[in-house]
Design an enzyme around this catalytic site. Structure first.
Site, PDB file in Angstrom:
ATOM      1  N   ASP A 148       0.501  -1.292   0.043  1.00 53.04           N
ATOM      2  CA  ASP A 148       0.073   0.415   0.202  1.00 53.04           C
ATOM      3  C   ASP A 148       0.663   1.478   0.036  1.00 53.04           C
ATOM      4  OD1 ASP A 148      -3.265   0.889   0.342  1.00 53.04           O
ATOM      5  OD2 ASP A 148      -1.792   2.234   1.744  1.00 53.04           O
ATOM      6  N   HIS A 173      -6.412  -7.050  -0.340  1.00 56.85           N
ATOM      7  CA  HIS A 173      -5.689  -6.292  -0.363  1.00 56.85           C
ATOM      8  C   HIS A 173      -4.523  -6.334   0.656  1.00 56.85           C
ATOM      9  CE1 HIS A 173      -3.632  -1.820  -1.403  1.00 56.85           C
ATOM     10  NE2 HIS A 173      -4.376  -1.248   0.384  1.00 56.85           N
ATOM     11  N   GLU A 218       0.685  -5.199  -3.662  1.00 61.49           N
ATOM     12  CA  GLU A 218      -0.829  -4.379  -3.373  1.00 61.49           C
ATOM     13  C   GLU A 218       0.299  -2.785  -3.251  1.00 61.49           C
ATOM     14  OE1 GLU A 218      -4.469  -4.294  -3.959  1.00 61.49           O
ATOM     15  OE2 GLU A 218      -3.613  -6.268  -5.342  1.00 61.49           O
TER      16      GLU A 218
END
Length: 304
Positions: free
Chosen positions: A114, A280, A138
């Protein structure tokens, strides 16, 4: 040593494994919470929005013995300070940089997800002589086309970017943590784990960084400031021989097919491994697979 000055010792969650310790690292008068285990070359785990170092616990403990493991709570998250600042990527990066410098970390392997990828790769691009290797998944890596995201998410993000509406939904009503976050899992989180992510944000003020997450996410070229921030790392990704590992998940979320193809063409010395089903926050969904792939990769690059 430099890293032992003015640090507040804490007790880490038991899920990080026996021998782990926790402490706060000072940065610009604030505190960056850190969990550590082992010695040797550092392996740094950086999370994203709205999680914390807790996201890495199952992987962290499975990699004991590979070096000095360090999992961080970014500024505004987890047990780190939650200042009333503008949570631009540049501002957040300042605290990441200060943390690396406070611990004087070198020969670093980065493990990123992220916004942790955005910050970790930005740091790597400016400190190439301090980077040993990079693994990421991700990631917030580059601009995302809205057609590659779910219509529901695109609509919600647009609303969160509206002044006032985002503050009400995320900060005042706490609906990002109670409604949106639980949606990002194929199997619902255990109530205790959900509480671990929600507890650090008891007040509207404490949730300011969470609101910045969707507002900073680059979709269809906006915000341009994020696109420019991410571009800073592209030249390094394209030219550096530093070993890089990208893990993919199905269905995934941020690593769209277009960004995966871009990565295959653009990123130098990149290995790609499929790691199974996940959306995610894949550290919760595939911890054993991620740890196994990282273990094999770390062993492999150690022999090079």
């Amino acid at each position: 040593m430099k890293e032992h000055r003015h640090m507040t010792e804490k007790s880490p969650h038991s899920a990080f494994g026996d021998g782990a310790k926790a402490y706060d690292v000072p940065a610009f008068g604030l505190q960056i919470h850190t969990v550590e285990h082992g010695s040797g070359a550092p392996i740094v785990f950086l999370h994203g929005n709205p999680t914390s170092s807790y996201l890495w616990r199952h992987i962290f403990r499975r990699l004991h013995g590979h070096g000095r493991l360090l999992a961080v709570d970014l500024i505004g998250y987890g047990q780190s300070s939650k200042p009333d600042i503008e949570y631009t990527l540049e501002n957040q990066q300042r605290y990441v940089d200060a943390w690396f410098d406070a611990l004087d970390l070198r020969n670093v392997t980065l493990v990123l997800q992220d916004y942790g990828a955005a910050f970790g790769l930005n740091w790597a691009s400016r400190n190439p002589d301090r980077v040993r290797a990079v693994a990421f998944f991700e990631p917030v890596l580059r601009n995302i086309d809205s057609v590659d995201l779910s219509p529901e998410f695109v609509t919600r993000r647009a609303k969160l970017r509206q002044p006032g509406e985002g503050e009400i939904f995320v900060q005042q009503e706490n609906r990002f943590l109670t409604e949106l976050f639980p949606w990002f899992f194929l199997t619902p989180l255990a109530p205790e784990d959900l509480r671990q992510y929600q507890t650090p944000f008891p007040t509207p003020h404490s949730r300011k960084a969470i609101l910045a997450g969707p507002r900073n996410l680059p979709v269809d070229g906006e915000p341009a400031s994020t696109v420019a921030f991410l571009e800073q790392a592209v030249n390094w990704l394209n030219t550096s021989d530093t070993p890089k590992l990208l893990l993919t998940f199905k269905p995934g979320f941020l690593l769209t097919d277009a960004i995966l193809k871009w990565s295959q063409v653009t990123i130098r010395n990149l290995e790609i491994e499929a790691a199974g089903a996940g959306i995610h926050f894949v550290q919760e969904e595939q911890p054993e697979t991620i740890a196994r792939l990282l273990d094999a990769w770390l062993t492999r690059i150690a022999g090079n």
